[in-house]
Design a protein around this motif. Structure first.
Motif, PDB file in Angstrom:
ATOM      1  N   VAL A  88      71.960  83.769  65.189  1.00  0.00           N
ATOM      2  CA  VAL A  88      70.986  82.687  65.081  1.00  0.00           C
ATOM      3  C   VAL A  88      70.533  82.314  66.479  1.00  0.00           C
ATOM      4  CG1 VAL A  88      71.922  81.803  62.925  1.00  0.00           C
ATOM      5  CG2 VAL A  88      72.841  80.962  65.070  1.00  0.00           C
ATOM      6  N   PRO A  89      69.255  81.985  66.633  1.00  0.00           N
ATOM      7  CA  PRO A  89      68.749  81.637  67.968  1.00  0.00           C
ATOM      8  C   PRO A  89      69.263  80.263  68.401  1.00  0.00           C
ATOM      9  CG  PRO A  89      67.045  81.314  66.324  1.00  0.00           C
ATOM     10  CD  PRO A  89      68.201  81.947  65.612  1.00  0.00           C
ATOM     11  N   SER A  90      69.321  80.069  69.707  1.00  0.00           N
ATOM     12  CA  SER A  90      69.679  78.749  70.219  1.00  0.00           C
ATOM     13  C   SER A  90      68.506  77.795  70.020  1.00  0.00           C
ATOM     14  CB  SER A  90      70.045  78.839  71.699  1.00  0.00           C
ATOM     15  OG  SER A  90      68.956  79.363  72.444  1.00  0.00           O
ATOM     16  N   ILE A  91      68.812  76.521  69.828  1.00  0.00           N
ATOM     17  CA  ILE A  91      67.789  75.524  69.536  1.00  0.00           C
ATOM     18  C   ILE A  91      67.871  74.421  70.577  1.00  0.00           C
ATOM     19  CG2 ILE A  91      66.983  73.829  67.852  1.00  0.00           C
ATOM     20  CD1 ILE A  91      68.055  75.528  65.666  1.00  0.00           C
ATOM     21  N   THR A  92      66.743  74.123  71.199  1.00  0.00           N
ATOM     22  CA  THR A  92      66.693  73.040  72.173  1.00  0.00           C
ATOM     23  C   THR A  92      66.810  71.700  71.457  1.00  0.00           C
ATOM     24  OG1 THR A  92      65.262  74.365  73.607  1.00  0.00           O
ATOM     25  CG2 THR A  92      65.336  71.988  74.011  1.00  0.00           C
ATOM     26  N   GLY A  93      67.759  70.917  71.892  1.00  0.00           N
ATOM     27  CA  GLY A  93      67.925  69.584  71.322  1.00  0.00           C
ATOM     28  C   GLY A  93      68.820  69.542  70.102  1.00  0.00           C
ATOM     29  N   GLY A  94      69.420  70.653  69.742  1.00  0.00           N
ATOM     30  CA  GLY A  94      70.265  70.648  68.551  1.00  0.00           C
ATOM     31  C   GLY A  94      71.303  71.749  68.597  1.00  0.00           C
ATOM     32  N   PRO A 141      55.997  78.491  65.995  1.00  0.00           N
ATOM     33  CA  PRO A 141      55.131  78.038  67.086  1.00  0.00           C
ATOM     34  C   PRO A 141      55.399  76.580  67.447  1.00  0.00           C
ATOM     35  CG  PRO A 141      53.886  79.261  65.431  1.00  0.00           C
ATOM     36  CD  PRO A 141      55.255  79.033  64.860  1.00  0.00           C
ATOM     37  N   GLN A 142      55.049  76.211  68.670  1.00  0.00           N
ATOM     38  CA  GLN A 142      55.143  74.847  69.186  1.00  0.00           C
ATOM     39  C   GLN A 142      56.581  74.333  69.206  1.00  0.00           C
ATOM     40  OE1 GLN A 142      52.426  72.499  66.859  1.00  0.00           O
ATOM     41  NE2 GLN A 142      50.616  73.613  67.583  1.00  0.00           N
ATOM     42  N   GLY A 143      57.543  75.250  69.392  1.00  0.00           N
ATOM     43  CA  GLY A 143      58.925  74.831  69.553  1.00  0.00           C
ATOM     44  C   GLY A 143      59.627  74.399  68.287  1.00  0.00           C
ATOM     45  N   GLN A 144      59.004  74.582  67.149  1.00  0.00           N
ATOM     46  CA  GLN A 144      59.655  74.206  65.901  1.00  0.00           C
ATOM     47  C   GLN A 144      60.572  75.331  65.413  1.00  0.00           C
ATOM     48  OE1 GLN A 144      56.455  73.138  63.219  1.00  0.00           O
ATOM     49  NE2 GLN A 144      56.386  71.045  64.007  1.00  0.00           N
ATOM     50  N   GLU A 155      62.368  67.731  68.538  1.00  0.00           N
ATOM     51  CA  GLU A 155      61.885  66.796  69.555  1.00  0.00           C
ATOM     52  C   GLU A 155      61.521  65.458  68.931  1.00  0.00           C
ATOM     53  OE1 GLU A 155      58.461  66.446  73.040  1.00  0.00           O
ATOM     54  OE2 GLU A 155      58.693  68.301  71.897  1.00  0.00           O
ATOM     55  N   SER A 156      60.864  65.517  67.777  1.00  0.00           N
ATOM     56  CA  SER A 156      60.501  64.281  67.081  1.00  0.00           C
ATOM     57  C   SER A 156      61.472  63.925  65.968  1.00  0.00           C
ATOM     58  CB  SER A 156      59.093  64.420  66.489  1.00  0.00           C
ATOM     59  OG  SER A 156      59.078  65.422  65.470  1.00  0.00           O
ATOM     60  N   GLY A 157      62.279  64.887  65.529  1.00  0.00           N
ATOM     61  CA  GLY A 157      63.180  64.651  64.408  1.00  0.00           C
ATOM     62  C   GLY A 157      62.532  64.851  63.055  1.00  0.00           C
TER      63      GLY A 157
END
Length: 736
Positions: free
Chosen positions: A351-357, A383-386, A452-454
């Protein structure tokens, strides 16, 4: 008779063609052709007669009868009572009871076995049978009968019963062993059957060893009943003649030994292990399947014995059952390994690493049977970091289900990677599955997560929705409107999967899973969901440990027969300012249950936000605005609720529709049944208004949330429309 006898020419002679053994005769001497009277004939066969006159009480015993009772003529005076010296009291009472019952029933005869105490004190079995004579009036007056020795007869009968019992015991043993092994699918199952508390007993033994041959090496794979742990010197060896189990593999012949001493003498290598081996007999049997020796079985008994031919045949038959079970189990394990590897190649390698989680996944194939399932998970960079999160289950438990799962996972991943909304992704995936040459359907939950926004945009197709645990371990199962399973939705023309927006607060955890984690045979799924909620609420905070505990506690320990996929997403607390918690729900105009679902979702969300006393006001205002949008426009309604920061905190409710018509003020009379919706909103909210939104508009209202320590209730009764000091923002003229 001296010399060889010569067979008679004019009749049957049982001595013809035989060589009778010479014996010692203890009967009185008599000439070869001397006539033998009846009493003598009976006496020679240890039998005598009696004549009992019931009127006088006298019983006449002939010499044969006296011999049966081991009495001399001068020891018997003609009275039945004088037999008490030879007949024990309890035996005499049993004889009297049998005779009395025959006389009471009017029977013409009776018979009974009893024991006689001989002159030396030994007991021997005797049988008597009497004919009861009746006079003209039907009354009994005389009994004439026989007595005879029956020890040999009963001994033969006991031996026969013993043999019958032994055959029955052997039959039951084979049945139990066969039944237990018939349920064993894998080699591990076979060893479990042999190693349980009844394992050795099923084979009529006190202990056993089972080993298999692998690439020229012999390895013991299970034991039962031995004293202590079997040392490695006994469990691993080359296929040679130094150990009994490997020896019978090499020779393909069974070995039966009577004692432990004989075993050690035959195999000196076992001398150092003598203390752990039972002292009795042993049997070592090759396990042959399809003319191939696959292993051997060793059976040990605590008592020394020379095993009979029947016992040896039984042991060989049981060894054949074990060999067939092991061969079947080996093929099963090979098929299962192939299927499991096939399924594993269709799941993500990582699984890829996730920024913020933090993201953790677990997958376990079915633990029982050769079937593999169609459960899968996926984590898709968007796209857009989601991030796209997928958990699903293809119908069925076979390689076809695994193959369909692989194709569907790739298709859904491609649609999601293009940036489509969750509803569009599931619609296209459903059409893809419907066009495959398969009758299988699939359930699925797909989430677009923006850490980022939750924001979580959720759509589901007949699958379990997500569980959300906040930082204080409050558990929520949000109500997510869903569509039919993928494939079926397209076939039935209902490929619509409404999208629900949720909010994952910093420090909160999202859980997605398949039904293998919450469903057990014979148990309602709601019980499994409750157990999962409790396990998450009380589980460890560390995500890896929590995933392992959920897998062990809810899947492995209950012995679930289904496969299981689990995905955990934890949103890390951010260094910057907290983002705005938000709930977004869409209601279709033709959905009569939509308003109730929104109210339920609002209650759960406001409870998480600790809205306190304003919860009811927000729910009433939302109901009025939603009903207005559905009644007075030709579109559905988009409901958005936000928790705005500040002092005090504020809850902002928006209901958006696609109508450009602005609200109009209405003044309903006392008897009017409508027109009071905006009046209620104005009375309950601290601020309210309307805003243009593209091709439509949005009606909004805000509610101040009192601090947790503030026990004062909002006094909306004093804040009637137009009342002095009412904190209402100027709004449009009340219309609908």
């Amino acid at each position: 008779m001296t010399g060889q006898h010569r067979p008679r020419r004019d009749g049957y002679d049982p001595r013809t063609g035989r060589d009778p053994r010479r014996g010692t005769e203890d009967a009185p001497a008599m000439y070869r052709h001397e006539p033998v009277g009846l009493h003598t004939r009976l006496s020679l066969n240890r039998m005598g007669t009696f004549d009992w006159d019931l009127d006088s009480g006298r019983m006449i015993l002939d010499s044969g009868a006296l011999a049966v009772f081991d009495l001399r003529a001068d020891e018997y005076d003609g009275r039945p009572q004088s037999l008490s010296a030879r007949v024990p009291a309890d035996e005499g009472r049993r004889m009297d009871s049998t005779l009395a019952q025959a006389l009471q029933d009017g029977s013409s005869s009776y018979g009974v076995y009893f024991r006689v105490r001989c002159r030396g004190g030994a007991l021997r079995w005797t049988h008597t049978q009497g004919r009861i004579l009746h006079d003209g009036s039907g009354l009994p007056y005389r009994i004439i009968g026989i007595v005879r020795e029956a020890t040999g007869e009963l001994a033969d009968s006991a031996l026969l019963r013993s043999r019958q019992q032994e055959r029955q015991r052997q039959t039951v043993m084979v049945q139990h062993a066969t039944a237990a092994l018939a349920r064993a699918l894998s080699v591990e199952d076979v060893t479990r059957v042999l190693a349980d508390t009844e394992g050795a007993q099923r084979f009529g033994a006190d202990a056993l060893l089972l080993g298999l041959v692998t690439e020229g090496r012999f390895e013991v794979i299970t034991t039962a009943g031995l004293a202590g742990e079997v040392p490695e010197g006994m469990t691993h060896s080359w296929v040679d003649d130094t150990l009994p189990l490997s020896h019978v593999v090499r020779s393909r012949r069974p070995t039966f030994l009577s004692t432990r001493g004989e075993l050690i003498a035959r195999y000196p290598r076992l001398r150092r292990y003598a203390e752990m081996l039972p002292a009795g007999s042993s049997a070592f049997l090759p396990l042959v399947a399809q003319d191939t020796v696959i292993g051997s079985l060793g059976l040990f008994n605590a008592e020394p014995s020379v095993q009979s031919a029947e016992a040896r045949n039984l042991a060989l038959a049981l060894a054949g059952v074990v060999a067939q079970s092991l061969q079947r189990a080996t093929l099963f394990d090979q098929e299962r390994e192939f299927a499991t590897q096939l399924q594993a190649t269709m799941l993500p390698r990582g699984v890829p690493s996730i920024t913020g989680g933090e993201l953790i996944v677990r997958y376990h194939p079915a633990s029982v049977g050769r079937d593999i399932g169609g459960d899968w998970y996926d984590v898709i960079p968007l796209p857009q970091g989601q991030t796209g999160l997928v958990v699903g289950d293809v119908q069925g438990h076979d390689t076809h289900a695994a193959a369909v799962m692989g194709q569907l996972r790739i298709a859904l991943r491609a649609y999601a990677s293009e940036g489509h909304t969750p509803e569009t992704v599931l619609v296209r995936a459903s059409r893809f599955l419907a066009e495959l040459e398969t009758e299988r359907f699939a359930t699925c939950t797909y989430i677009q997560a923006d850490l980022e926004s939750g924001a979580l945009h959720v759509a589901r197709a007949g699958h379990l929705g997500p569980l959300i645990s906040d930082s204080s371990r409050h558990i929520d199962w949000p109500e997510i409107p869903g569509g039919l399973p993928l494939g079926l939705a397209t076939v039935f023309g209902h490929d619509h999967f409404p999208e629900t927006q949720l909010f994952l607060e910093p420090g909160s955890t999202l859980l997605l899973c398949t039904d293998g984690l919450v469903e057990q045979p014979g148990q309602d799924i709601s019980a499994g969901i409750d157990a999962l909620s409790e396990a998450v609420r009380t589980g460890p905070a560390e995500l890896e440990t929590l995933a392992d505990q959920l897998s062990d506690q809810l899947w492995a320990e209950p012995g679930s027969e289904d496969d299981m996929a689990l995905l955990l997403l934890h949103r890390l607390p951010g260094p910057g300012p907290a983002t705005t918690p938000r709930l977004r729900l869409h209601i279709h105009q033709a959905d009569p249950a939509g308003t109730a679902q929104v109210r339920s979702a609002l209650r759960r969300t406001l409870d998480q936000w600790r809205a306190g006393a304003v919860t009811h006001d927000v729910e009433v205002a939302a109901t009025e605005l939603i009903v207005n949008a559905l009644t007075h426009t030709e579109s559905g309604a988009l409901v958005c609720v936000e928790l705005l920061p500040g002092t005090p905190r504020r809850i902002r409710l928006e209901v958006e529709d696609r109508s450009s018509q602005w609200p109009r003020r209405r003044s309903p009379g006392e008897t009017a049944t409508s027109g009071r919706g905006l009046m209620l909103v104005e009375a309950l909210a601290d601020r309210w208004g309307a805003e243009p939104r593209g091709s439509g508009k949005a009606l909004w209202c805000e509610f101040d949330v009192p601090d947790a320590g503030d026990g004062a209730e909002k006094g909306h009764a004093a804040d009637a429309p137009g009342a002095p000091g009412a904190p209402h923002a100027p709004g449009p003229e009340p219309g609908r």
